[in-house]
Design an enzyme around this catalytic site. Structure first.
Site, mmCIF file in Angstrom:
data_model
loop_
_atom_site.group_PDB
_atom_site.id
_atom_site.type_symbol
_atom_site.label_atom_id
_atom_site.label_comp_id
_atom_site.label_asym_id
_atom_site.label_seq_id
_atom_site.Cartn_x
_atom_site.Cartn_y
_atom_site.Cartn_z
ATOM 1 N N HIS A 140 -2.228 -3.859 5.169
ATOM 2 C CA HIS A 140 -2.095 -3.351 6.606
ATOM 3 C C HIS A 140 -3.118 -3.164 7.159
ATOM 4 O O HIS A 140 -4.175 -2.590 6.576
ATOM 5 C CB HIS A 140 -1.095 -2.063 6.605
ATOM 6 C CG HIS A 140 -1.596 -1.035 6.071
ATOM 7 N ND1 HIS A 140 -2.241 0.070 6.709
ATOM 8 C CD2 HIS A 140 -1.841 -0.681 4.782
ATOM 9 C CE1 HIS A 140 -2.662 0.954 5.891
ATOM 10 N NE2 HIS A 140 -2.050 0.812 4.687
ATOM 11 N N CYS A 197 0.872 -1.158 0.019
ATOM 12 C CA CYS A 197 -0.139 0.072 -0.078
ATOM 13 C C CYS A 197 1.078 1.126 -0.208
ATOM 14 O O CYS A 197 1.925 1.258 0.465
ATOM 15 C CB CYS A 197 -0.786 -0.066 1.132
ATOM 16 S SG CYS A 197 -2.215 1.348 1.458
ATOM 17 N N ASP A 232 0.398 3.780 1.783
ATOM 18 C CA ASP A 232 0.634 4.412 3.093
ATOM 19 C C ASP A 232 1.851 4.772 3.525
ATOM 20 O O ASP A 232 2.723 3.936 3.613
ATOM 21 C CB ASP A 232 -0.261 3.437 3.779
ATOM 22 C CG ASP A 232 -0.776 4.162 5.403
ATOM 23 O OD1 ASP A 232 0.182 4.615 5.849
ATOM 24 O OD2 ASP A 232 -1.948 4.158 5.594
ATOM 25 N N ARG A 292 3.113 4.800 6.376
ATOM 26 C CA ARG A 292 3.312 4.082 7.604
ATOM 27 C C ARG A 292 4.011 2.966 7.511
ATOM 28 O O ARG A 292 4.180 2.064 8.146
ATOM 29 C CB ARG A 292 2.272 4.343 8.474
ATOM 30 C CG ARG A 292 1.763 5.581 9.000
ATOM 31 C CD ARG A 292 0.501 5.577 9.455
ATOM 32 N NE ARG A 292 -0.771 5.106 8.834
ATOM 33 C CZ ARG A 292 -2.067 4.840 9.003
ATOM 34 N NH1 ARG A 292 -2.619 5.157 10.370
ATOM 35 N NH2 ARG A 292 -2.944 4.530 8.011
ATOM 36 N N CYS A 304 -6.141 -0.002 6.927
ATOM 37 C CA CYS A 304 -5.913 0.505 5.645
ATOM 38 C C CYS A 304 -7.032 1.602 5.316
ATOM 39 O O CYS A 304 -8.245 1.304 5.181
ATOM 40 C CB CYS A 304 -5.763 -0.459 4.456
ATOM 41 S SG CYS A 304 -5.562 -0.004 3.116
HETATM 42 CO CO CO Z 1 -3.508 1.585 3.111
#
Ligand code: CO
Length: 211
Positions: free
Chosen positions: A98, A42, A44, A46, A101
Site C-alpha cells: 500500500h 501489510c 497496517d 488501514r 507504507c
Molecule cells: Co504498510
C-alpha cells in the site's frame, strides 16, 4: 465505555445480523473452509483485506506482516504458503502493498528501531538493487511509493523462487500470483503484475521436479 468493549458489543451485533440473514450461517461456516485466495499483505490497520475486496468469512486465507514481505527463511509465512497451496489448493495468491507504507518509509530512513531494522533490511536490499531508478525521484513521497511498488514486484518474485510454488506449478498448474498496491487516498487497488503458472524463474532459483 472502555474501547475494547466496543469490539465485543459489535461482535454480538454482527453475529446476530448473520443469523437473521441465514439461520444456519455459523453451522455452515464451521464445516470447513475452501478459500480461492491467499492474501499476503501489510499489517497496517488501514488495509483490511476482506473489507477492501468485498469478501467475507471463508473466502480469503490471510498472512500479514510489516511491509508484506516474503522472506524465504520465515517459517510463519512458509507454513501459511504451504498450507494454502498444498492443502487448501488456492487458485490465486495476492501480494498487496500500500502507498504510504510506514515500513517502507522506515526502511528508507536511518532511525535505530531495534529488531525492526533487521526486518526492514530486506527492503533496504531492494532499494540498493533499484537505486538507479529510485534516485531519479526528487520527491521523497514519490520515491517511497515507487519503492512500495517495486517491493511488491520483488515479493512476487520471491514467491516464484520457493519450491512450494514451483512444485504446485509443475504438478497442478496453479496458483496464479498477483501483485497489487492499495491506495490509502482513493481506496483503490492497483493491479501491478500477474504471474501465471509456469512463468520463467531465474534459473539459479529453480528446483528439479520430476512430474
Ligand atoms: Co504498510
Amino acid at each position: 465505555m472502555e474501547t475494547y468493549k466496543r469490539l465485543l458489543l459489535a461482535n454480538r451485533a454482527w453475529a446476530q445480523e448473520r443469523l437473521d440473514l441465514q439461520s444456519d450461517y455459523f453451522e455452515r461456516l464451521a464445516e470447513g473452509q475452501t478459500p480461492q485466495f491467499l492474501w499476503i499483505g501489510c499489517s497496517d490497520s488501514r488495509v483490511p483485506p476482506d473489507e477492501v475486496t468485498g469478501t467475507g468469512p471463508g473466502e480469503v486465507f490471510v498472512h500479514r506482516n510489516i511491509a508484506n514481505l516474503v522472506v524465504h527463511t520465515d517459517f510463519n509465512l512458509l507454513s501459511v504458503l504451504q498450507y494454502a497451496v498444498e492443502y487448501l489448493e488456492v487458485r490465486h495468491i495476492i501480494v498487496c502493498g500500500h502507498y504510504g507504507c510506514g515500513g517502507v518509509t522506515a526502511a528508507m530512513g536511518h532511525a535505530r528501531l531495534g529488531l525492526l531494522n533487521k526486518w526492514l533490511r530486506h527492503i533496504k536490499d531492494i532499494y540498493k538493487v533499484h537505486r538507479s531508478e529510485l534516485d531519479m525521484y526528487d520527491d521523497h513521497e514519490r520515491r517511497r511509493d515507487r519503492l512500495v511498488e517495486i517491493n511488491v514486484l520483488e515479493q512476487v518474485q520471491n514467491l516464484t523462487k520457493t519450491s512450494i510454488i514451483q512444485g504446485a506449478w509443475a504438478r497442478h498448474k496453479r496458483p496464479t500470483i498477483h501483485g497489487w498496491v492499495f491506495g490509502l487516498k482513493d481506496g483503490l487497488l492497483k493491479d501491478l503484475v500477474k504471474v501465471e503458472p509456469g512463468a520463467i524463474v531465474d534459473e539459479i532459483y529453480t528446483y528439479d521436479f520430476d512430474e
